[in-house]
Design a protein around this motif. Structure first.
Motif, PDB file in Angstrom:
ATOM      1  N   ASP A  10       0.878  -1.178   0.000  1.00  0.00           N
ATOM      2  CA  ASP A  10       0.000   0.000   0.000  1.00  0.00           C
ATOM      3  C   ASP A  10       0.908   1.219   0.000  1.00  0.00           C
ATOM      4  O   ASP A  10       0.860   2.042   0.893  1.00  0.00           O
ATOM      5  CB  ASP A  10      -0.963  -0.003   1.185  1.00  0.00           C
ATOM      6  N   THR A  11       1.691   1.357  -1.024  1.00  0.00           N
ATOM      7  CA  THR A  11       2.930   2.136  -1.014  1.00  0.00           C
ATOM      8  C   THR A  11       2.830   3.505  -0.379  1.00  0.00           C
ATOM      9  O   THR A  11       2.333   4.475  -0.956  1.00  0.00           O
ATOM     10  CB  THR A  11       3.514   2.229  -2.422  1.00  0.00           C
ATOM     11  N   GLY A  12       3.343   3.502   0.865  1.00  0.00           N
ATOM     12  CA  GLY A  12       3.658   4.701   1.604  1.00  0.00           C
ATOM     13  C   GLY A  12       5.171   4.779   1.700  1.00  0.00           C
ATOM     14  O   GLY A  12       5.909   4.141   0.935  1.00  0.00           O
ATOM     15  N   VAL A  13       5.644   5.524   2.667  1.00  0.00           N
ATOM     16  CA  VAL A  13       7.068   5.812   2.782  1.00  0.00           C
ATOM     17  C   VAL A  13       7.900   4.539   2.938  1.00  0.00           C
ATOM     18  O   VAL A  13       8.884   4.326   2.219  1.00  0.00           O
ATOM     19  CB  VAL A  13       7.315   6.767   3.962  1.00  0.00           C
ATOM     20  N   ASP A  14       7.518   3.658   3.883  1.00  0.00           N
ATOM     21  CA  ASP A  14       8.369   2.499   4.133  1.00  0.00           C
ATOM     22  C   ASP A  14       8.128   1.367   3.140  1.00  0.00           C
ATOM     23  O   ASP A  14       9.024   0.563   2.894  1.00  0.00           O
ATOM     24  CB  ASP A  14       8.240   2.011   5.575  1.00  0.00           C
ATOM     25  N   ASP A  15       6.936   1.302   2.527  1.00  0.00           N
ATOM     26  CA  ASP A  15       6.750   0.363   1.419  1.00  0.00           C
ATOM     27  C   ASP A  15       7.720   0.711   0.292  1.00  0.00           C
ATOM     28  O   ASP A  15       8.272  -0.176  -0.370  1.00  0.00           O
ATOM     29  CB  ASP A  15       5.328   0.429   0.856  1.00  0.00           C
ATOM     30  N   ALA A  16       7.896   2.016   0.052  1.00  0.00           N
ATOM     31  CA  ALA A  16       8.825   2.445  -0.992  1.00  0.00           C
ATOM     32  C   ALA A  16      10.234   1.934  -0.702  1.00  0.00           C
ATOM     33  O   ALA A  16      10.924   1.436  -1.607  1.00  0.00           O
ATOM     34  CB  ALA A  16       8.819   3.975  -1.097  1.00  0.00           C
ATOM     35  N   LEU A  17      10.666   2.032   0.551  1.00  0.00           N
ATOM     36  CA  LEU A  17      11.987   1.507   0.916  1.00  0.00           C
ATOM     37  C   LEU A  17      12.059   0.001   0.682  1.00  0.00           C
ATOM     38  O   LEU A  17      13.074  -0.519   0.216  1.00  0.00           O
ATOM     39  CB  LEU A  17      12.282   1.821   2.384  1.00  0.00           C
ATOM     40  N   ALA A  18      10.969  -0.705   0.983  1.00  0.00           N
ATOM     41  CA  ALA A  18      10.938  -2.158   0.790  1.00  0.00           C
ATOM     42  C   ALA A  18      11.032  -2.516  -0.688  1.00  0.00           C
ATOM     43  O   ALA A  18      11.727  -3.468  -1.075  1.00  0.00           O
ATOM     44  CB  ALA A  18       9.671  -2.730   1.403  1.00  0.00           C
ATOM     45  N   ILE A  19      10.327  -1.776  -1.528  1.00  0.00           N
ATOM     46  CA  ILE A  19      10.390  -2.029  -2.971  1.00  0.00           C
ATOM     47  C   ILE A  19      11.812  -1.816  -3.482  1.00  0.00           C
ATOM     48  O   ILE A  19      12.330  -2.619  -4.276  1.00  0.00           O
ATOM     49  CB  ILE A  19       9.400  -1.116  -3.720  1.00  0.00           C
ATOM     50  N   LEU A  20      12.462  -0.759  -3.034  1.00  0.00           N
ATOM     51  CA  LEU A  20      13.836  -0.487  -3.454  1.00  0.00           C
ATOM     52  C   LEU A  20      14.756  -1.647  -3.092  1.00  0.00           C
ATOM     53  O   LEU A  20      15.588  -2.081  -3.899  1.00  0.00           O
ATOM     54  CB  LEU A  20      14.344   0.813  -2.818  1.00  0.00           C
ATOM     55  N   VAL A  21      14.618  -2.181  -1.885  1.00  0.00           N
ATOM     56  CA  VAL A  21      15.450  -3.306  -1.460  1.00  0.00           C
ATOM     57  C   VAL A  21      15.163  -4.538  -2.313  1.00  0.00           C
ATOM     58  O   VAL A  21      16.081  -5.229  -2.772  1.00  0.00           O
ATOM     59  CB  VAL A  21      15.224  -3.617   0.034  1.00  0.00           C
ATOM     60  N   ALA A  22      13.872  -4.828  -2.528  1.00  0.00           N
ATOM     61  CA  ALA A  22      13.498  -6.023  -3.283  1.00  0.00           C
ATOM     62  C   ALA A  22      14.000  -5.962  -4.720  1.00  0.00           C
ATOM     63  O   ALA A  22      14.393  -6.986  -5.299  1.00  0.00           O
ATOM     64  CB  ALA A  22      11.988  -6.206  -3.260  1.00  0.00           C
ATOM     65  N   VAL A  23      14.000  -4.782  -5.307  1.00  0.00           N
ATOM     66  CA  VAL A  23      14.498  -4.622  -6.677  1.00  0.00           C
ATOM     67  C   VAL A  23      16.009  -4.748  -6.729  1.00  0.00           C
ATOM     68  O   VAL A  23      16.571  -5.414  -7.613  1.00  0.00           O
ATOM     69  CB  VAL A  23      14.067  -3.256  -7.254  1.00  0.00           C
ATOM     70  N   ARG A  24      16.696  -4.156  -5.777  1.00  0.00           N
ATOM     71  CA  ARG A  24      18.148  -4.025  -5.852  1.00  0.00           C
ATOM     72  C   ARG A  24      18.919  -5.250  -5.369  1.00  0.00           C
ATOM     73  O   ARG A  24      20.050  -5.467  -5.788  1.00  0.00           O
ATOM     74  CB  ARG A  24      18.591  -2.801  -5.046  1.00  0.00           C
ATOM     75  N   HIS A  25      18.337  -6.064  -4.475  1.00  0.00           N
ATOM     76  CA  HIS A  25      19.122  -7.162  -3.919  1.00  0.00           C
ATOM     77  C   HIS A  25      19.145  -8.356  -4.874  1.00  0.00           C
ATOM     78  O   HIS A  25      18.080  -8.837  -5.299  1.00  0.00           O
ATOM     79  CB  HIS A  25      18.587  -7.610  -2.556  1.00  0.00           C
ATOM     80  N   PRO A  26      20.340  -8.862  -5.213  1.00  0.00           N
ATOM     81  CA  PRO A  26      20.430  -9.959  -6.184  1.00  0.00           C
ATOM     82  C   PRO A  26      19.846 -11.278  -5.694  1.00  0.00           C
ATOM     83  O   PRO A  26      19.585 -12.177  -6.496  1.00  0.00           O
ATOM     84  CB  PRO A  26      21.940 -10.087  -6.423  1.00  0.00           C
TER      85      PRO A  26
END
Length: 333
Positions: A10-26
């Motif tokens: 439900d993209t708020g501030v910390d969901d955004a951080l979670a998405i960034l991690v999920a995209v970036r981590h191999p």
């Protein structure tokens, strides 16, 4: 080996951080993202999610809109926490990405059944989409490795004295998920409120040369409005991102398999009742705890270690020693 993951946000501030991690981590293979109303209305959540994917320089990851309201309750949001736009007023550029037309439930069904190995669902929001998926397409249950959800608490709440926001927002949905028979992992307020990045580091990231670092620093620096002219103190919580980091380094948390149920009535509506007793009790006329869902509950965390995982995943390592603050538990998931 990578972990195939579907995020439900439900993209708020910390969901955004979670998405960034999920995209970036191999180590994470992000198959898709389903969106649900929660921190912001559904249309805003979808737009925020697509913009965050741009900020992460993500490949073409499918995104779909899901439930615009809880199963029973009227629509509501946490705009007082995440701002009217869900991202605390942090202006991310418009995006050319578009959400899939089929909708979140169909997207999750297709991704789960088409993937050659069981998929992990990471729910960072009210669990309305997941409940609809499991009730509409029960055949997917056997293809889900487990459901990791940010929600609940074995202690205090934040939406109420005893209920955490994501579960409180749609307690019927959370109850359906817990009772589905799919293995579940609860990353609740007991650990959510403890993993943070120090103010000095967040400030340096926000004003640094790295484009992603500036976004991360601004998100970490968002402060909750406590009145029309006053904001809460800095917390620096990585919030929902901690649930994603728990996939990467599960050893950073202490978990116990515990009986859990969701309270559906009265003032305690939305509370996750976690039975922490070592021995059976003496309930009379109540459902015994051994009939409750067995949930792996995160009860303790190495704050600095998990904060370090967060920074490493985003390529912002080198300042891990500045991670791991323990702020006051003021945030809403």
């Amino acid at each position: 080996m990578t972990i195939p993951v579907i995020l439900d946000v439900d993209t708020g501030v910390d969901d955004a951080l979670a998405i960034l991690v999920a995209v970036r981590h191999p180590g994470i293979d992000l198959l898709g993202i389903s969106c649900v109303a929660g921190n912001a209305p559904l249309a805003q959540v979808v737009d925020n999610t697509l913009r965050v994917l741009d900020a992460a320089e993500a490949p073409d990851i499918p995104v779909a809109a899901g439930a615009a309201r809880p199963l029973l309750e009227p629509p509501r949001s946490a705009s007082h926490v995440h701002g009217a736009d869900g991202l605390g007023g942090i202006a991310l550029p418009p995006t050319e990405r578009r959400a899939e037309q089929a909708g979140a439930v169909e997207l999750m069904r297709r991704l789960i059944l088409e993937h050659p190995t069981p998929v992990t669902l990471v729910a960072l929001a009210p669990q309305t989409n997941l409940a609809l998926l499991l009730r509409t397409h029960p055949e997917v249950a056997g293809r889900i490795e487990r459901i990791v959800f940010m929600g609940g608490s074995a202690s205090v709440g934040n939406a109420s004295a005893v209920a955490e926001f994501n579960v409180w927002h749609d307690p019927e949905a959370a109850a359906i998920v817990l009772d589905s028979g799919v293995p579940t992992y609860m990353y609740g307020l007991d650990v959510f409120n403890r993993v943070a990045i120090e103010h000095e580091l967040a400030h340096s990231l926000e004003h640094g040369d790295d484009a992603l670092g500036r976004v991360v620093g601004a998100l970490l620096g968002h402060r909750i409005a406590v009145s029309a002219d006053e904001s809460a103190e800095y917390t620096g919580l990585i919030g929902d991102a901690g649930a994603v980091c728990s996939l990467i380094d599960p050893g950073a948390l202490r978990t116990e398999l515990r009986p859990v149920r969701v309270e559906l009535a009265g003032y305690a509506r939305g509370q996750t009742l976690v039975d922490l007793r070592k021995h059976p009790g003496q309930e009379i006329g109540l459902t015994p705890a051994d009939e409750w869902a067995g949930v792996e509950v995160a009860l303790d965390v190495d704050e600095a270690r998990l904060a370090g995982v967060f920074l490493d995943a985003l390529g912002l390592a080198g300042s891990s020693s500045d991670a791991g603050a323990s702020p006051s538990p003021t945030a809403v998931a």
